[in-house]
Scaffold this motif. Structure first.
Motif, PDB file in Angstrom:
ATOM      1  N   ALA A  29      -1.493  -7.793   2.108  1.00  0.00           N
ATOM      2  CA  ALA A  29      -2.547  -8.496   2.842  1.00  0.00           C
ATOM      3  C   ALA A  29      -3.810  -8.613   1.998  1.00  0.00           C
ATOM      4  O   ALA A  29      -4.471  -9.657   1.986  1.00  0.00           O
ATOM      5  CB  ALA A  29      -2.839  -7.778   4.159  1.00  0.00           C
ATOM      6  N   TYR A  30      -4.132  -7.558   1.265  1.00  0.00           N
ATOM      7  CA  TYR A  30      -5.314  -7.597   0.398  1.00  0.00           C
ATOM      8  C   TYR A  30      -5.140  -8.622  -0.724  1.00  0.00           C
ATOM      9  O   TYR A  30      -6.070  -9.361  -1.053  1.00  0.00           O
ATOM     10  CB  TYR A  30      -5.614  -6.216  -0.187  1.00  0.00           C
ATOM     11  N   LEU A  31      -3.949  -8.678  -1.298  1.00  0.00           N
ATOM     12  CA  LEU A  31      -3.692  -9.664  -2.349  1.00  0.00           C
ATOM     13  C   LEU A  31      -3.837 -11.086  -1.814  1.00  0.00           C
ATOM     14  O   LEU A  31      -4.285 -11.978  -2.523  1.00  0.00           O
ATOM     15  CB  LEU A  31      -2.298  -9.468  -2.946  1.00  0.00           C
ATOM     16  N   LEU A  32      -3.466 -11.281  -0.566  1.00  0.00           N
ATOM     17  CA  LEU A  32      -3.598 -12.609   0.043  1.00  0.00           C
ATOM     18  C   LEU A  32      -5.046 -12.971   0.332  1.00  0.00           C
ATOM     19  O   LEU A  32      -5.452 -14.119   0.154  1.00  0.00           O
ATOM     20  CB  LEU A  32      -2.790 -12.674   1.348  1.00  0.00           C
ATOM     21  N   THR A  33      -5.833 -12.006   0.792  1.00  0.00           N
ATOM     22  CA  THR A  33      -7.186 -12.305   1.257  1.00  0.00           C
ATOM     23  C   THR A  33      -8.271 -12.017   0.229  1.00  0.00           C
ATOM     24  O   THR A  33      -9.316 -12.660   0.238  1.00  0.00           O
ATOM     25  CB  THR A  33      -7.525 -11.496   2.524  1.00  0.00           C
ATOM     26  N   GLY A  34      -8.066 -11.010  -0.594  1.00  0.00           N
ATOM     27  CA  GLY A  34      -9.087 -10.608  -1.540  1.00  0.00           C
ATOM     28  C   GLY A  34     -10.237  -9.852  -0.914  1.00  0.00           C
ATOM     29  O   GLY A  34     -11.253  -9.605  -1.559  1.00  0.00           O
ATOM     30  N   ASP A  35     -10.093  -9.470   0.328  1.00  0.00           N
ATOM     31  CA  ASP A  35     -11.160  -8.786   1.060  1.00  0.00           C
ATOM     32  C   ASP A  35     -10.534  -7.692   1.931  1.00  0.00           C
ATOM     33  O   ASP A  35      -9.593  -7.966   2.669  1.00  0.00           O
ATOM     34  CB  ASP A  35     -11.913  -9.790   1.934  1.00  0.00           C
ATOM     35  N   GLU A  89      -7.291  -6.025   6.576  1.00  0.00           N
ATOM     36  CA  GLU A  89      -7.000  -5.167   7.728  1.00  0.00           C
ATOM     37  C   GLU A  89      -6.727  -6.006   8.970  1.00  0.00           C
ATOM     38  O   GLU A  89      -5.796  -5.723   9.727  1.00  0.00           O
ATOM     39  CB  GLU A  89      -8.163  -4.213   7.982  1.00  0.00           C
ATOM     40  N   ASP A  90      -7.526  -7.054   9.179  1.00  0.00           N
ATOM     41  CA  ASP A  90      -7.301  -7.945  10.321  1.00  0.00           C
ATOM     42  C   ASP A  90      -5.958  -8.659  10.210  1.00  0.00           C
ATOM     43  O   ASP A  90      -5.216  -8.764  11.192  1.00  0.00           O
ATOM     44  CB  ASP A  90      -8.424  -8.976  10.433  1.00  0.00           C
ATOM     45  N   ALA A 138       7.621  -8.807   8.934  1.00  0.00           N
ATOM     46  CA  ALA A 138       6.198  -8.487   8.823  1.00  0.00           C
ATOM     47  C   ALA A 138       5.578  -9.200   7.626  1.00  0.00           C
ATOM     48  O   ALA A 138       4.467  -9.722   7.717  1.00  0.00           O
ATOM     49  CB  ALA A 138       6.006  -6.979   8.708  1.00  0.00           C
ATOM     50  N   ARG A 139       6.275  -9.240   6.508  1.00  0.00           N
ATOM     51  CA  ARG A 139       5.742  -9.936   5.327  1.00  0.00           C
ATOM     52  C   ARG A 139       5.628 -11.436   5.583  1.00  0.00           C
ATOM     53  O   ARG A 139       4.647 -12.069   5.196  1.00  0.00           O
ATOM     54  CB  ARG A 139       6.611  -9.656   4.108  1.00  0.00           C
ATOM     55  N   ARG A 140       6.623 -11.996   6.236  1.00  0.00           N
ATOM     56  CA  ARG A 140       6.560 -13.410   6.583  1.00  0.00           C
ATOM     57  C   ARG A 140       5.393 -13.668   7.529  1.00  0.00           C
ATOM     58  O   ARG A 140       4.686 -14.670   7.396  1.00  0.00           O
ATOM     59  CB  ARG A 140       7.880 -13.848   7.226  1.00  0.00           C
ATOM     60  N   ALA A 141       5.164 -12.754   8.468  1.00  0.00           N
ATOM     61  CA  ALA A 141       4.038 -12.889   9.389  1.00  0.00           C
ATOM     62  C   ALA A 141       2.707 -12.831   8.640  1.00  0.00           C
ATOM     63  O   ALA A 141       1.774 -13.562   8.968  1.00  0.00           O
ATOM     64  CB  ALA A 141       4.099 -11.812  10.456  1.00  0.00           C
ATOM     65  N   LEU A 142       2.622 -11.975   7.623  1.00  0.00           N
ATOM     66  CA  LEU A 142       1.391 -11.926   6.815  1.00  0.00           C
ATOM     67  C   LEU A 142       1.114 -13.297   6.191  1.00  0.00           C
ATOM     68  O   LEU A 142      -0.012 -13.804   6.281  1.00  0.00           O
ATOM     69  CB  LEU A 142       1.528 -10.894   5.684  1.00  0.00           C
ATOM     70  N   PHE A 143       2.116 -13.875   5.567  1.00  0.00           N
ATOM     71  CA  PHE A 143       1.939 -15.172   4.927  1.00  0.00           C
ATOM     72  C   PHE A 143       1.644 -16.262   5.953  1.00  0.00           C
ATOM     73  O   PHE A 143       0.783 -17.104   5.729  1.00  0.00           O
ATOM     74  CB  PHE A 143       3.168 -15.539   4.092  1.00  0.00           C
TER      75      PHE A 143
END
Length: 69
Positions: A25-31, A36-37, A61-66
């Protein structure tokens, strides 16, 4: 499988995989806060579909993150 067993298995999954999913999630958002959200959204989606995805919850869960990103 009972609801209590489902909940226990989901809690075990969260305890075991949250750190790794959080890094993704951090790699996706950078924040950190956005990550966390995003992780919470993905885990909520995973919990909602737990019985259907029981065999491979990490992939879901990983697919949901993306998807939520």
């Amino acid at each position: 499988m009972s609801r209590a067993e489902d909940e226990a298995q989901f809690e075990e999954f969260v305890a075991a995989r949250s750190r790794s999913l959080g890094r993704t999630a951090y790699l996706l958002t950078g924040d950190r806060h956005l990550a966390e959200d995003l992780l919470q959204q993905a885990l909520l989606a995973t919990a909602r579909h737990w019985r259907a995805i029981h065999s491979n919850p990490e992939a879901y869960a990983r697919r949901a993150l993306f998807h939520h990103h």
